[in-house]
Structures are given as structure tokens and as C-alpha cells.
Design a protein around this motif. Structure first.
Motif, short mmCIF file in Angstrom:
data_model
loop_
_atom_site.label_atom_id
_atom_site.label_comp_id
_atom_site.label_asym_id
_atom_site.label_seq_id
_atom_site.Cartn_x
_atom_site.Cartn_y
_atom_site.Cartn_z
N PRO A 1 2.07 -1.28 4.02
CA PRO A 1 2.05 0.18 3.91
C PRO A 1 3.46 0.77 3.82
CG PRO A 1 1.65 -0.47 6.18
CD PRO A 1 1.73 -1.74 5.38
N ARG B 1 0.83 -1.19 0.00
CA ARG B 1 0.00 0.00 0.00
C ARG B 1 0.87 1.25 0.00
NH1 ARG B 1 -5.37 0.61 1.32
NH2 ARG B 1 -6.03 2.74 1.73
N GLU C 1 -3.29 -2.73 7.30
CA GLU C 1 -3.24 -3.06 5.88
C GLU C 1 -2.76 -4.49 5.65
OE1 GLU C 1 -2.07 1.41 5.78
OE2 GLU C 1 -1.91 -0.27 7.18
#
Length: 447
Positions: free
Chosen positions: A420, A3, A413
Motif C-alpha cells: 500500500p 496498492r 494488503e
């Protein structure tokens, strides 16, 4: 998937804390495992354009990061904390953890890896919840200089105090960090490490004549749900607490991740394994042999051998339609499972042979090859759910086990298989599990 940077950092942390806090009652314990990335291993070149080398060279960097790690741990206040890659070689960092955790009510145990590697393990239990009965340092003295910690604790305030006076309310806790599999030949080393840890746990139980009790195996296992270490632990009755909480099966290998390694790959390697006292356990050596046979079969298939071709390969030295021991050992060497310092020993190869030679006539025919090697079936059904409680029968021995009430990975995440870019606490996610006590019948330990 990784991410990208965004504006979600604050909201994610609040969601993560709420998910755990909302699950905790007075009748629960919590356990956190976290590889905190030792500063001696953390590379700065990718993160800080004007700096190079390791974080350990810059006090301000490693001090600030570890203060933030402690802030998170103390905010979460798990009753059990298991840390890997703890920088035992730095007195200032060690003192900081000892003081802050000690002031917060934790009893701390540290263990350095062998051969002065610089990092090690830290296990902390909160004195308001546990009394430490005993602890042992397990030095594996293997190729990876790996170690493990074994803690035997009992609850300060027992669950179900007024309902039964003969229920064991103790727990065995293990914290470890297995070898990173730099190449496929090291997968056997990791399996050896787990085998030795479980042998030590079993020996401890027998030495002190312990009744069945819950066992928690925590740490960085450096292997995913697709690996042989995972299958080995499952065959011993352990369940992955995170997968149990989210009702994932053994086949759900890509639902979550917990680590981005130095190669940039993301994978799920951090586990809190639970073995309840009502779980059937097969002989440890039987599980070991079956897992090695599974590795054997995997390597044969990786060489594009069919069942018939694999049998022909193994019987090549016999001069007949059967496999002899020398041919079996030679095949293990050719597949890199033996013949080197961290391969199978002569005794282990003999044990495998004895298990494969069902009729004991000194050779393996095609039927035995099929049954013990090629078609060896996993006796587990693939489910990782272990929250069912069996009915108590009159006169049956009782124990306290645990159901998994919740489990959370942070940053969140990673629970969706993403990493992330703005996460900087470690190259691992933090895993916290909430356990709720359950009265259950004991299964007999099969030693």
C-alpha cells in the motif's frame, strides 16, 4: 503489485487486530517481529517534497513515527516482541521505548550492531508470561556487522500444570537481522550468518544440557522462500509460522510480501520460524554442506552448464575422468564461493570435499558428482505444515511444543502480494503469530 492510496486504512487495521484477538485464549502466546526502519536509514526525498536527507535529521518526524509504532505494539500486546533496525544510537528514542514497554510490563533487551553502525535489535518479553532464565548477545563480527539475541525463557504460568509435572515448559527465542544481498556473492555471507547463529544455539543447548524445547527464530532474514537460507532452515526442521497458518507450501513464494526495499522491489523476507521438540534434526554441518552444494549447483546451472559440461569443468585439472581436490577448490573460487574474505574457508572446502568423496579414495568420479552435487535431493517434502501432533508412547519423554493457530501481516494488503502506498510506519510489514501449546513427544537432538 503495489496498492494505490485509498480509503481502507481504518478498516484494514481493525480487520488485522480482530484476526489476532479472535485467536487468542488464555492458553496461547503471541509473537511479533517488525523491522521498524531506523531513522538513520529512512530517506525523506521520496515522501516529503520540501525535505531531503534522512529522517534522523528531523526529530519531529522520527519521534512521531516511532510513537505510532509503539502505539500499535502496545495495542496488540504480543507476549514476545522482536524489533530490528532499532535506533540504539539515539538516547531519546531508546528511553521512550524502555519507558513505554517497561510501563506495559515488558522486560527489554537491546543489542547494537558491531562497529557503531547506529542500529540494532530490541527483544521484549512480557513479565506476566515469562521469566527470563538467561540471555546471550551473539556478535557475528562479519562483513555486515550483524548480531543476534538469544533468550532462554520459561513460562510463569505453565500450561497443563495439573496433567504432568515433568514436562519442560521453556522456550528459546532468537532475534536477528541478516545482511541485505546487494549482490549474489553476499548470499553465502547470509548463509554463514544463519549457520553461526544455529551453532550458537546448539552450543547453548549442549552447555546447559537442555532438554528439547521449542525454538523461535524471529527477524528480517533479507531473503525470500526461493533462497538458500530458507532451504537451509527447512532442512533443520524449522517451519515458517506464517506459511503454516495459511497452509502455503514451499513453492508458494509469491502469495505474500513483507518488505519494499530501497530499489522499489517487494518481497517476503520477515519470518517467525518454529522448531518443535518433536522435529527430527539432521547434523547441522550436514545441512550446511548440502546447502552449499545446492548453491554450487545453482551457479553451475546459471552458467548454462549441463550435467556433463559441469563435470567436465570440474575435472579439467585432473587429466582423467575424475575430479581432484585442487580442481574442486578452483571451481569454487571461479564461482565466487571462495577466494575472498567472506568466502568459504580452507577448512570448509575440505569438509565439503570429504562429504562428496563417498568412497574416500581422494577423487570424485561421475557417480559421486551426481549423488553429492548435481542430483542432491531435498529430503523435505515441501510442506510447511507443522501442526500435527504425534501419539505419545508409554515411557516416551514429553515436552511442550506449539501449533500455529493464526498469523497476520499488517498492513493486510501485503497478504495478497501488494504494497500500500499510504503505509508509512516502515518499509516492512509487521508479522504477528499466535501459538497454541501442544503436548508432544521429544525427538532426539542430532548434534
Amino acid at each position: 503489485m503495489v496498492r494505490r492510496k485509498g480509503m481502507l486504512k481504518g478498516r484494514i487495521s481493525r480487520i488485522g487486530r480482530y484476526a489476532i484477538a479472535s485467536s487468542i485464549t488464555d492458553q496461547c502466546i503471541t509473537c511479533t517481529t517488525f523491522n521498524i526502519l531506523a531513522p538513520i536509514y529512512k530517506r525523506l526525498s521520496d515522501e516529503k517534497q520540501n525535505e531531503a536527507g534522512r529522517e534522523s535529521d528531523y526529530r519531529a518526524y522520527w519521534l512521531a513515527r516511532n510513537q505510532r509504532i509503539l502505539d500499535w505494539l502496545l495495542r496488540e500486546r504480543s507476549t514476545i516482541i522482536c524489533l530490528q533496525e532499532f535506533w540504539v544510537g539515539n538516547e531519546e528514542l531508546v528511553s521512550m521505548y524502555e519507558k513505554r514497554l517497561g510501563d506495559a510490563g515488558y522486560i527489554n533487551f537491546q543489542l547494537a550492531r558491531t562497529n557503531n553502525r547506529g542500529d540494532g535489535l530490541l527483544t521484549a518479553v512480557h513479565r506476566d508470561y515469562f521469566r527470563v532464565i538467561n540471555h546471550r548477545d551473539l556478535l557475528l563480527n562479519d562483513i555486515g556487522d550483524r548480531v543476534a539475541q538469544l533468550l532462554h525463557v520459561e513460562l510463569v504460568n505453565p500450561f497443563f500444570l495439573n496433567r504432568s509435572t515433568n514436562v519442560r515448559q521453556e522456550i528459546l527465542i532468537v532475534n536477528t537481522h541478516l545482511l541485505f544481498p546487494h549482490d549474489s556473492s553476499l548470499c553465502l555471507v547470509r548463509l554463514h550468518q544463519v549457520y553461526e547463529i544455529l551453532q550458537n544455539v546448539e552450543s547453548y543447548q549442549k552447555e546447559f544440557k537442555l532438554n528439547p524445547m521449542p525454538i523461535l527464530l524471529c527477524g528480517d532474514w533479507n531473503g525470500s522462500k526461493r533462497g538458500h537460507v530458507y532451504k537451509f532452515l527447512r532442512s533443520q526442521g524449522f517451519v515458517s509460522s506464517y506459511d503454516t497458518a495459511h497452509q502455503y507450501t514451499d513453492a508458494d513464494a509469491h502469495k505474500w510480501v513483507s518488505h519494499r526495499n530501497h530499489r522499489g522491489n517487494i518481497c517476503g523476507v520477515d519470518f517467525i520460524w518454529l522448531l518443535n521438540p518433536n522435529r527430527y534434526r539432521k547434523l547441522l554441518k550436514t545441512s550446511w554442506n548440502e546447502t552449499v552444494f545446492s548453491m554450487f549447483k545453482t551457479l553451475l546451472r546459471r552458467a548454462s552448464l549441463t550435467e556433463t559440461d559441469a563435470f567436465a569443468f570440474l575435472k579439467a585439472h585432473s587429466g582423467g575422468d575424475y575430479i581432484i581436490y585442487s580442481g574442486f577448490c578452483e571451481a569454487l573460487r571461479q564461482l565466487n564461493l571462495a577466494g575472498h574474505c567472506y568466502g568459504l574457508s580452507e577448512e570448509e572446502m575440505k569438509d565439503l570435499w570429504v562429504q562428496a568423496d563417498i568412497d574416500g579414495n581422494g577423487v570424485l568420479d561421475f557417480s559421486e558428482f551426481q549423488q553429492r552435487i548435481w542430483n542432491l535431493e531435498d529430503t523435505d517434502d515441501g510442506s510447511v505444515h507443522d501442526n500435527d501432533v504425534h501419539d505419545m508412547m508409554p515411557g516416551m519423554q514429553q515436552a511442550i511444543g506449539f501449533s500455529v493457530k493464526n498469523a497476520v501481516l499488517f498492513p493486510t494488503e501485503v497478504e495478497k502480494g501488494m504494497w500500500p502506498e499510504d503505509y508509512s510506519l516502515s518499509d516492512h510489514a509487521r508479522l504477528t503469530v499466535v501459538f497454541s501449546p501442544v503436548r508432544m513427544p521429544c525427538s532426539q537432538l542430532i548434534f
